[in-house]
Design a protein around this motif. Structure first.
Motif, PDB file in Angstrom:
ATOM      1  N   GLU A 235       0.838  -1.201   0.000  1.00  0.00           N
ATOM      2  CA  GLU A 235       0.000   0.000   0.000  1.00  0.00           C
ATOM      3  C   GLU A 235       0.876   1.256   0.000  1.00  0.00           C
ATOM      4  OE1 GLU A 235      -2.559   0.167   3.419  1.00  0.00           O
ATOM      5  OE2 GLU A 235      -3.561   2.006   2.722  1.00  0.00           O
ATOM      6  N   GLY A 236       0.453   2.292  -0.710  1.00  0.00           N
ATOM      7  CA  GLY A 236       1.239   3.528  -0.729  1.00  0.00           C
ATOM      8  C   GLY A 236       0.550   4.612  -1.522  1.00  0.00           C
ATOM      9  N   PHE A 237       1.280   5.685  -1.784  1.00  0.00           N
ATOM     10  CA  PHE A 237       0.644   6.876  -2.357  1.00  0.00           C
ATOM     11  C   PHE A 237       1.313   7.396  -3.622  1.00  0.00           C
ATOM     12  CE2 PHE A 237      -0.123   6.657   2.149  1.00  0.00           C
ATOM     13  CZ  PHE A 237      -1.497   6.775   2.204  1.00  0.00           C
TER      14      PHE A 237
ATOM     15  N   ILE B 145      12.591  10.389   3.540  1.00  0.00           N
ATOM     16  CA  ILE B 145      11.807  10.880   4.684  1.00  0.00           C
ATOM     17  C   ILE B 145      10.336  10.617   4.365  1.00  0.00           C
ATOM     18  CG2 ILE B 145      11.179  12.890   6.076  1.00  0.00           C
ATOM     19  CD1 ILE B 145      13.911  14.120   5.321  1.00  0.00           C
ATOM     20  N   GLY B 146       9.735   9.707   5.096  1.00  0.00           N
ATOM     21  CA  GLY B 146       8.340   9.320   4.854  1.00  0.00           C
ATOM     22  C   GLY B 146       8.272   8.025   4.063  1.00  0.00           C
ATOM     23  N   SER B 147       8.198   6.915   4.770  1.00  0.00           N
ATOM     24  CA  SER B 147       8.262   5.600   4.116  1.00  0.00           C
ATOM     25  C   SER B 147       6.930   4.860   4.135  1.00  0.00           C
ATOM     26  CB  SER B 147       9.319   4.727   4.811  1.00  0.00           C
ATOM     27  OG  SER B 147      10.539   5.425   4.893  1.00  0.00           O
TER      28      SER B 147
ATOM     29  N   ARG C  70       6.356   1.201   0.195  1.00  0.00           N
ATOM     30  CA  ARG C  70       6.212   1.137  -1.273  1.00  0.00           C
ATOM     31  C   ARG C  70       7.352   1.895  -1.981  1.00  0.00           C
ATOM     32  NH1 ARG C  70       1.452  -0.071  -4.665  1.00  0.00           N
ATOM     33  NH2 ARG C  70       1.934   0.659  -6.754  1.00  0.00           N
ATOM     34  N   SER C  71       7.573   3.140  -1.573  1.00  0.00           N
ATOM     35  CA  SER C  71       8.663   3.909  -2.195  1.00  0.00           C
ATOM     36  C   SER C  71      10.023   3.358  -1.749  1.00  0.00           C
ATOM     37  CB  SER C  71       8.535   5.398  -1.851  1.00  0.00           C
ATOM     38  OG  SER C  71       8.379   5.575  -0.459  1.00  0.00           O
ATOM     39  N   THR C  72      10.097   2.912  -0.493  1.00  0.00           N
ATOM     40  CA  THR C  72      11.363   2.355   0.018  1.00  0.00           C
ATOM     41  C   THR C  72      11.802   1.166  -0.834  1.00  0.00           C
ATOM     42  OG1 THR C  72      10.402   2.812   2.203  1.00  0.00           O
ATOM     43  CG2 THR C  72      12.523   1.666   2.168  1.00  0.00           C
TER      44      THR C  72
ATOM     45  N   ILE D  80      13.471   7.069   6.996  1.00  0.00           N
ATOM     46  CA  ILE D  80      13.113   7.814   8.207  1.00  0.00           C
ATOM     47  C   ILE D  80      11.598   8.007   8.262  1.00  0.00           C
ATOM     48  CG2 ILE D  80      13.386  10.003   9.446  1.00  0.00           C
ATOM     49  CD1 ILE D  80      16.069  10.366   7.888  1.00  0.00           C
ATOM     50  N   ASP D  81      11.012   7.568   9.352  1.00  0.00           N
ATOM     51  CA  ASP D  81       9.558   7.741   9.527  1.00  0.00           C
ATOM     52  C   ASP D  81       9.250   7.515  10.997  1.00  0.00           C
ATOM     53  OD1 ASP D  81       6.632   7.362   9.411  1.00  0.00           O
ATOM     54  OD2 ASP D  81       6.930   7.183   7.255  1.00  0.00           O
ATOM     55  N   THR D  82       8.291   8.231  11.529  1.00  0.00           N
ATOM     56  CA  THR D  82       7.845   7.928  12.895  1.00  0.00           C
ATOM     57  C   THR D  82       7.074   6.608  12.884  1.00  0.00           C
ATOM     58  OG1 THR D  82       5.815   9.135  12.476  1.00  0.00           O
ATOM     59  CG2 THR D  82       7.603  10.377  13.506  1.00  0.00           C
TER      60      THR D  82
ATOM     61  N   GLU E 216       4.156   6.504  12.680  1.00  0.00           N
ATOM     62  CA  GLU E 216       2.983   6.830  13.497  1.00  0.00           C
ATOM     63  C   GLU E 216       2.143   7.901  12.843  1.00  0.00           C
ATOM     64  OE1 GLU E 216       1.666   5.609  16.155  1.00  0.00           O
ATOM     65  OE2 GLU E 216       3.217   4.108  16.545  1.00  0.00           O
ATOM     66  N   GLY E 217       2.438   8.252  11.605  1.00  0.00           N
ATOM     67  CA  GLY E 217       1.696   9.328  10.944  1.00  0.00           C
ATOM     68  C   GLY E 217       1.924  10.654  11.654  1.00  0.00           C
ATOM     69  N   ASN E 218       1.049  11.607  11.399  1.00  0.00           N
ATOM     70  CA  ASN E 218       1.044  12.834  12.195  1.00  0.00           C
ATOM     71  C   ASN E 218      -0.391  13.325  12.272  1.00  0.00           C
ATOM     72  OD1 ASN E 218       0.424  14.444   9.922  1.00  0.00           O
ATOM     73  ND2 ASN E 218       2.574  14.627   9.389  1.00  0.00           N
ATOM     74  N   ASP E 219      -0.626  14.310  13.121  1.00  0.00           N
ATOM     75  CA  ASP E 219      -2.015  14.694  13.393  1.00  0.00           C
ATOM     76  C   ASP E 219      -2.609  15.603  12.328  1.00  0.00           C
ATOM     77  OD1 ASP E 219      -2.131  13.195  15.643  1.00  0.00           O
ATOM     78  OD2 ASP E 219      -1.279  14.787  16.903  1.00  0.00           O
TER      79      ASP E 219
ATOM     80  N   ARG F 222      11.206  11.215  14.420  1.00  0.00           N
ATOM     81  CA  ARG F 222      10.842  12.403  13.635  1.00  0.00           C
ATOM     82  C   ARG F 222      12.058  12.817  12.798  1.00  0.00           C
ATOM     83  NH1 ARG F 222       6.355  15.320  14.686  1.00  0.00           N
ATOM     84  NH2 ARG F 222       7.314  17.185  13.823  1.00  0.00           N
ATOM     85  N   SER F 223      11.803  13.266  11.581  1.00  0.00           N
ATOM     86  CA  SER F 223      12.916  13.611  10.686  1.00  0.00           C
ATOM     87  C   SER F 223      13.788  14.725  11.262  1.00  0.00           C
ATOM     88  CB  SER F 223      12.366  14.010   9.309  1.00  0.00           C
ATOM     89  OG  SER F 223      11.325  14.940   9.437  1.00  0.00           O
ATOM     90  N   SER F 224      13.174  15.700  11.931  1.00  0.00           N
ATOM     91  CA  SER F 224      13.960  16.820  12.471  1.00  0.00           C
ATOM     92  C   SER F 224      14.918  16.341  13.566  1.00  0.00           C
ATOM     93  CB  SER F 224      13.040  17.923  13.002  1.00  0.00           C
ATOM     94  OG  SER F 224      12.108  17.366  13.891  1.00  0.00           O
TER      95      SER F 224
ATOM     96  N   ILE G  36      11.963  13.403  -0.230  1.00  0.00           N
ATOM     97  CA  ILE G  36      11.137  13.996   0.834  1.00  0.00           C
ATOM     98  C   ILE G  36       9.654  13.680   0.581  1.00  0.00           C
ATOM     99  CG2 ILE G  36      10.423  16.148   1.942  1.00  0.00           C
ATOM    100  CD1 ILE G  36      13.146  17.344   1.225  1.00  0.00           C
ATOM    101  N   ASP G  37       9.097  12.869   1.503  1.00  0.00           N
ATOM    102  CA  ASP G  37       7.671  12.511   1.401  1.00  0.00           C
ATOM    103  C   ASP G  37       7.110  12.272   2.805  1.00  0.00           C
ATOM    104  OD1 ASP G  37       5.246  11.940   0.206  1.00  0.00           O
ATOM    105  OD2 ASP G  37       5.749   9.875  -0.293  1.00  0.00           O
ATOM    106  N   GLY G  38       7.573  13.132   3.758  1.00  0.00           N
ATOM    107  CA  GLY G  38       7.112  12.991   5.141  1.00  0.00           C
ATOM    108  C   GLY G  38       5.912  13.894   5.392  1.00  0.00           C
TER     109      GLY G  38
HETATM  110  C1  SAM Z   1       2.643  10.140   2.406  1.00  0.00           C
HETATM  111  S1  SAM Z   1       3.296   9.062   3.579  1.00  0.00           S
HETATM  112  C2  SAM Z   1       4.719   8.394   2.774  1.00  0.00           C
HETATM  113  C3  SAM Z   1       4.341   7.509   1.637  1.00  0.00           C
HETATM  114  C4  SAM Z   1       5.462   6.637   1.109  1.00  0.00           C
HETATM  115  N1  SAM Z   1       6.580   7.423   0.617  1.00  0.00           N
HETATM  116  C5  SAM Z   1       4.935   5.716   0.021  1.00  0.00           C
HETATM  117  O1  SAM Z   1       5.431   5.766  -1.099  1.00  0.00           O
HETATM  118  O2  SAM Z   1       4.011   4.958   0.280  1.00  0.00           O
HETATM  119  C6  SAM Z   1       3.971  10.174   4.756  1.00  0.00           C
HETATM  120  C7  SAM Z   1       4.741   9.496   5.881  1.00  0.00           C
HETATM  121  O3  SAM Z   1       5.460  10.485   6.579  1.00  0.00           O
HETATM  122  C8  SAM Z   1       5.506  10.140   7.945  1.00  0.00           C
HETATM  123  N2  SAM Z   1       5.761  11.384   8.692  1.00  0.00           N
HETATM  124  C9  SAM Z   1       4.948  12.456   8.827  1.00  0.00           C
HETATM  125  N3  SAM Z   1       5.554  13.409   9.526  1.00  0.00           N
HETATM  126  C10 SAM Z   1       6.792  12.946   9.846  1.00  0.00           C
HETATM  127  C11 SAM Z   1       7.920  13.463  10.573  1.00  0.00           C
HETATM  128  N4  SAM Z   1       7.894  14.695  11.110  1.00  0.00           N
HETATM  129  N5  SAM Z   1       9.017  12.695  10.701  1.00  0.00           N
HETATM  130  C12 SAM Z   1       9.069  11.454  10.153  1.00  0.00           C
HETATM  131  N6  SAM Z   1       8.044  10.918   9.458  1.00  0.00           N
HETATM  132  C13 SAM Z   1       6.926  11.640   9.319  1.00  0.00           C
HETATM  133  C14 SAM Z   1       4.173   9.486   8.219  1.00  0.00           C
HETATM  134  O4  SAM Z   1       4.258   8.628   9.323  1.00  0.00           O
HETATM  135  C15 SAM Z   1       3.900   8.767   6.906  1.00  0.00           C
HETATM  136  O5  SAM Z   1       4.302   7.427   6.953  1.00  0.00           O
END
Ligand code: SAM
Length: 218
Positions: A40-42, A68-70, A74-76, A93-95, A97-100, A131-133, A148-150
């Protein structure tokens, strides 16, 4: 019956003739794509998976890729398949855990690990669950590709780019996903700032990319 066999044979020959003209890298991509596509991915499929795969392939041996954002990988995996048989490596790099604000999925680290494992790519991927930061604060390696896809918030995209910028080698490829009006944060960060630090700008659907200029901070 004989006519059907003849048609089948002509179609097979035509298929083989076309296949012969497919670039070997694309041939390899189409072999792994069904597996990538089971995650699954975007991404805008299959063009962006193919772009990530080909770009990873084009990097020098021992290249370091920072993603950043895995999400679930799928992209990884698209990147890591392009590293197979080399010493290139993807830091994911990814939490996990998503974000709010712009991402409502939660707790998918196990699924990410499972996907990397079942694709046979564990040797090419190091997940960093933070977190990426935070990661950027202690990052101390040259980077040859930054994807960059976080978080898609304007300030967060800028932070991701500028935090890693000092570590990008000259000529490093930087790609930002979701540079499109429906994602104003990523779009604004790209057009107002990021692209001006890069040369040879290009687009693969909603993925924007360019190469770090050779003169520092230019
Ligand atoms: C759009 S998705 C990534 C999709 C992925 N690249 C793919 O191809 O399926 C965004 C991701 O960024 C992560 N994310 C959001 N904010 C973040 C942060 N500050 N640090 C690390 N990861 C973060 C989320 O947990 C989520 O998994």
């Amino acid at each position: 019956m004989r006519r059907l066999q003849r048609v089948k044979s002509v179609l097979k020959q035509a298929g083989m003739a076309i296949y012969k003209h497919v670039h070997p890298i694309d041939r390899e991509f189409w072999q792994v794509y069904p597996t990538i596509n089971s995650i699954e991915g975007f991404l805008v499929s299959p063009v962006q998976e193919r772009w990530l795969f080909r770009t990873a392939k084009s990097l020098p041996d021992k290249a370091i890729i920072v993603e950043i954002g895995s999400f679930k990988g799928r992209s990884t995996c698209s990147l890591a398949y392009g590293c197979r048989g080399t010493n290139k490596h993807v830091f994911a790099i990814d939490t996990f855990e998503g974000n709010d604000i712009d991402f409502t999925y939660r707790g998918f680290f196990e699924e990410f690990l499972y996907n990397i494992e079942r694709c046979g790519l564990s040797a090419y991927v190091t997940p960093i669950q933070e977190r990426s930061s935070q990661v950027a604060k202690s990052w101390d390696n040259p980077v040859h590709m930054l994807f960059i896809d976080g978080s898609h918030q304007y300030q967060d995209v800028l932070t991701d780019f500028y935090d890693f910028f000092p570590h990008l080698v000259p000529g490093c490829i930087v790609a930002v996903h979701d540079v499109v009006e429906t994602w104003p944060g990523t779009s604004k960060a790209w057009h107002k700032h990021i692209k001006h630090h890069l040369r040879n700008i290009g687009y693969c659907s909603t993925l924007a990319y360019g190469f770090k200029k050779h003169v520092a901070n230019n």
